[in-house]
Write an enzyme that holds these catalytic residues in place. Sequence first.
Site, PDB file in Angstrom:
ATOM      1  CG  HIS A 154     -10.675   6.821  39.599  1.00  0.00           C
ATOM      2  ND1 HIS A 154     -10.757   6.267  38.344  1.00  0.00           N
ATOM      3  CD2 HIS A 154     -11.872   7.412  39.824  1.00  0.00           C
ATOM      4  CE1 HIS A 154     -11.951   6.509  37.834  1.00  0.00           C
ATOM      5  NE2 HIS A 154     -12.649   7.201  38.720  1.00  0.00           N
ATOM      6  CD  GLU A 155     -13.054   9.032  43.273  1.00  0.00           C
ATOM      7  OE1 GLU A 155     -13.577  10.127  42.966  1.00  0.00           O
ATOM      8  OE2 GLU A 155     -13.499   7.943  42.870  1.00  0.00           O
ATOM      9  CG  HIS A 158     -12.791  12.043  38.422  1.00  0.00           C
ATOM     10  ND1 HIS A 158     -13.152  12.043  37.092  1.00  0.00           N
ATOM     11  CD2 HIS A 158     -13.130  10.814  38.900  1.00  0.00           C
ATOM     12  CE1 HIS A 158     -13.685  10.868  36.775  1.00  0.00           C
ATOM     13  NE2 HIS A 158     -13.675  10.106  37.856  1.00  0.00           N
ATOM     14  CD  GLU A 216     -15.551   7.542  35.809  1.00  0.00           C
ATOM     15  OE1 GLU A 216     -14.534   7.061  36.354  1.00  0.00           O
ATOM     16  OE2 GLU A 216     -16.357   8.258  36.409  1.00  0.00           O
TER      17      GLU A 216
END
Length: 301
Positions: A154-155, A158, A216
């Site tokens: 997820h990070e 981004h 997100e």
Amino acid sequence: MTKFKHLAACLSLFAVLGTSHVGTAVAQDDRNTTVQDGIKVRPLSRLSKFVPAEQLNEAAAQQYAQMMSQAQQKGVLLPASHPEVQRLRAIAQRIIPHTARWNQEATQWQWQVNLIDSKDVNAFCMPGGRIGFFTGILNSLKLTDDEVAAVMGHEIAHALREHSREKMAKQGLTNMGARVGGALISGIFGIDPGITGTIANYGAQFAGLKFSRDDEREADLVGLDISSRAGYDPRAGIALWRKMAALGQRAPIELLSTHPGGETRIKEMEAHMNVLLPLYARAKGTTVAKLPPYRTNVTLR
């Protein structure tokens, strides 16, 4: 550890280089969605030409190095020999080869993974692949390797999708320039008390930077795509956010303050399991039909 928490909140892009043409670029930026690998994403922002990747990554590298140096001086940077550091780096080593499909520049990134001993339930990935975890997210949520991969993916997503760079540009903050990064570091760690007030204002703006729901959603799905290809169960993403929600009900946690939770994002993940599970099954050398149910290691109530 408050200083580290504040720094991590604004790590993603406080070194963006400004330009007077940003406003025009935002207005002209075409964000029509496309489908890649079964996941609907927006094209990378056209703003990137106004924020040279080389300069951005260099600034991020310097600031990451300063943060790790400060953590080491305070005795909270865990050594490479620590089992949890080895665990994080092993997971990253499996995920990183699958990142270029979402951003070709990732092949040139100088990836780093470090762990800071702090109760903060948080993690981040700076531009250029500088990853940081806090022990709080590992310990509070008792994460399995699959769930660590979901957080890390997820990070990383981004950073791959350049969400921070776009967001900062759209907010008109890019005119701060690269000097803000160094000044912010100094202000947070008390190196130059004379700039504390000014930097506090900048820090408040950075700390208030929240990704949009679209960002997100992309980070969730792209993150699970790369972790699934690396052989980590994408169903861990659902378990992870249910753990987050359960923990957040007992005490607000920082990661939830910047990552909107709820059943909506879980439903998005569930809706994409028909795309993600075959990737995972292939990585494991089996079929979806033969996959056992996902089991996490703890139930939060």
